[in-house]
Design an enzyme around this catalytic site. Structure first.
Site: not given
Length: 625
Positions: A330, A617, A621
């Site tokens: 990410d 985070d 995700d």
């Protein structure tokens, strides 16, 4: 009918509610029908079953068989030391099982302690009165009150909004706070509709009222949680290799025992002695030391990772990490710091990096009004926290205020007397301040809207008319900054004589400021080390493609002129085969992707034979993780 496409009145009518909210009796009825606003966790295996699993995997079974054969041999031929061997093997199984279970149990407890993401209390209209209820009691049709600093407890459609901006990074991956309004949206998904606020997100600034249209597992947050829980467990490369080795050892040991038994029979030795000899050969070939060796090695690795603040839930994951061939990462909060900072300015007719301001005192002095504007034009709250004053609100405004206060100097004589709040139609906000130079109006916002109220522009040489040539320069500067992934704001000001209306006309454009969510300092080196180790990194983010590509270039993830950039809409139309072929590109990144799309990318990479690690985070995700 998708509620975000409807007008406010239609939205309320579709949920059989009103602007005054539900009655207490109707809310109770709906709570009984729809259930509490909670996420149903996937049923966990009983603790005893999980404990027992540590003693019943394939390699442990081989050791149990080896121990059983040892005790059998000792029973029929005492004094040969086979009992001690059997006890040693059983001891290895028990100690290893207890140790493995304890390591994973500690990690599970640590993860459980992090699972408080939704607010406990919510302000809601019941019987036309504002009451405070626990978040789990929210039902579809409830009208909730939202203000700065609140966490959203359910998916809601806005019915009133005043300068509302929300941080959706946990759900969508967007790094910037998003403005919200009440107008019907033409977006396909409520994730990107401007009239919805989603469970698990937070309010950066403004106030609003909204009607709840989804609770619990029916929210976007709940849907992502379900995806996470339904993703089946897969074995790690180490587990697969140990299983293969276990079968190989069991087969070879058994084959050797059988062959030697037959050889003994052919030589005319007593069958019983042949049997005991064969059992001894089989037990001798069982590598009873392998299991504790592997477990202790992995446990030591988890302890080293824990010192670096990395929590390992399952011991075999340590070795799987070492076998990784692809990392899907990410962007927001992982590759970047998830905070806004000023990166570049367009001031006096030229670009200037933020870092150069410290050595250009004359520029700061000549353009002081720009920095005063940045320091005063905001909606932040100054709150006490742990004995010191801190700013709370939109991270972008915090970055601007920090810059303004650092450059403008003492502003004690400046006092705000009025405000024209930000709204999504004007795309700007203004404040009226009493200053030593008289009454001043400071305005900031999107360049195209601020330009409409400006008559002149501040260059290094002085004020100049805002003619077509100057407008062209400004728009070109904005495009250059935006193409570098910056969020660009324009700043303007004017003197307001006594008795004159404080409107946003006849202003002087002071300059442009570009902000970014800066990359973490350690990321470029980490990417270079991964590349040297033969590990490929693919950025998979919910943020805008232009922002994602700019960050990818900054951190060295992308070096070519034309990398492959696939957005969520394109990914949705791709077949599994097309996605597999697209992933062959040497440089590829994904932007504007949803949680299930991140999981799909991981699954396709695994089909290509890759060992995939995922970092992130946000809630979006979790399924891929």
């Amino acid at each position: 009918m998708r509620i975000h496409t409807l007008a406010v009145e239609q939205s309320l009518a579709s949920l059989n509610t009103a602007a005054a909210g539900l009655s207490a009796s109707e809310a109770a009825r709906r709570l009984a029908e729809y259930g509490p606003n909670q996420f149903e966790e996937a049923r966990q295996q009983h603790l005893l079953l999980r404990f027992g699993r540590e003693f019943t995997h394939f390699f442990a079974i081989i050791l149990w068989v080896g121990a059983g054969l040892s005790f059998t041999a000792e029973h029929f031929d005492p004094g040969q030391g086979m009992a001690r061997l059997g006890v040693a093997i059983v001891g290895v199984i028990i100690i290893n099982g207890i140790f493995s279970f304890w390591q994973e149990y500690k990690a599970e407890r640590a993860v459980a302690a992090l699972r408080q993401l939704l607010p406990q209390k919510v302000k809601v209209l019941r019987d036309a009165e504002i009451v405070e209820v626990v978040a789990s009691d929210l039902v579809p049709g409830d009208v909730v009150l939202i203000e700065e600093g609140d966490f959203i407890a359910a998916d809601c459609r806005l019915t009133e909004a005043f300068g509302l901006r929300v941080n959706q990074s946990t759900v969508t991956g967007e790094s910037l706070a998003q403005t919200r309004n009440t107008e019907p949206s033409g977006e396909e998904s409520p994730l990107h509709a401007r009239n919805t606020v989603l469970a698990g997100t937070s309010v950066v600034s403004g106030q609003a009222r909204a009607v709840v249209y989804a609770t619990g597992k029916h929210t976007e947050f709940g849907r992502i949680a379900q995806l996470t829980q339904t993703a089946g467990e897969t074995s790690s490369p180490l587990q697969r290799e140990i299983a293969r080795l276990s079968r190989l050892v069991a087969g070879l040991a058994t084959a050797m025992g059988v062959v030697l038994f037959l050889v003994g029979q052919a030589m005319g030795l007593p069958p019983w002695e042949n049997m005991l000899f064969a059992i001894g050969i089989i037990v001798a070939n069982v590598p009873e030391g392998l299991l504790p060796t592997v477990t202790l090695s992995l446990a030591m690795a988890t302890q080293r990772m824990a010192k670096r603040h990395a929590l390992v839930r399952h011991l075999p994951a340590v070795e799987a990490l070492g076998s990784t061939t692809v990392i899907c990462s990410d962007k927001t909060g992982t590759l970047t710091e998830n905070r806004m900072s000023v990166h570049q300015l367009w001031i006096g007719g030229a670009f200037m990096p933020r870092a150069d301001l410290a050595t250009r005192a004359h520029v700061v002095s000549d353009h002081r009004q720009l920095f005063v504007n940045a320091a005063l034009c905001h909606n932040l709250k100054d709150v006490g926290e742990e004995g010191r004053q801190v700013l709370r609100g939109d991270p972008m405004e915090i970055a601007l205020v920090d810059l303004g206060r650092a450059m403008a100097g003492d502003l004690g004589a400046h006092r705000r007397v009025d405000e024209i709040p930000f709204d999504t139609d004007r795309k700007r906000m203004s404040v009226l301040c009493e200053t030593p130079q008289g009454r001043m109006l400071y305005c900031k916002g999107a360049l195209e809207t601020v330009l409409a109220g400006c008559r002149q522009i501040q260059f290094d040489a002085g004020l100049a008319p805002l003619d077509p040539a100057a407008r062209t320069r400004l728009l070109a500067a904005q495009d250059d900054m935006a193409s570098a992934g910056l969020r660009v704001l324009a700043f303007a000001h004017r003197t307001v004589p006594e008795g004159q209306a404080a409107d946003e006309q006849g202003m002087t454009l002071a300059g442009l400021i570009g902000l970014e969510d800066p990359p973490r300092a350690e990321v470029p080196e980490a990417i270079a080390r991964c590349a040297a180790a033969g590990i490929r990194i693919i950025m998979v983010t919910g943020d805008h493609p232009r922002t994602a590509l700019a960050i990818a270039r900054q951190i060295g993830l992308v070096r070519s002129e034309r990398p492959v950039v696939i957005n969520g809409g394109q990914l949705r139309l791709m077949s599994p085969t097309q996605l597999q072929l697209a992933l062959d590109a040497p440089e590829i990144l994904f932007a504007r992707v949803a949680a299930e799309q991140k999981m799909r990318i991981v699954e396709v990479l695994k089909k290509k034979g890759e060992i995939v690690a995922v970092t992130g985070d946000g809630v979006n995700d979790a399924p891929a993780l």
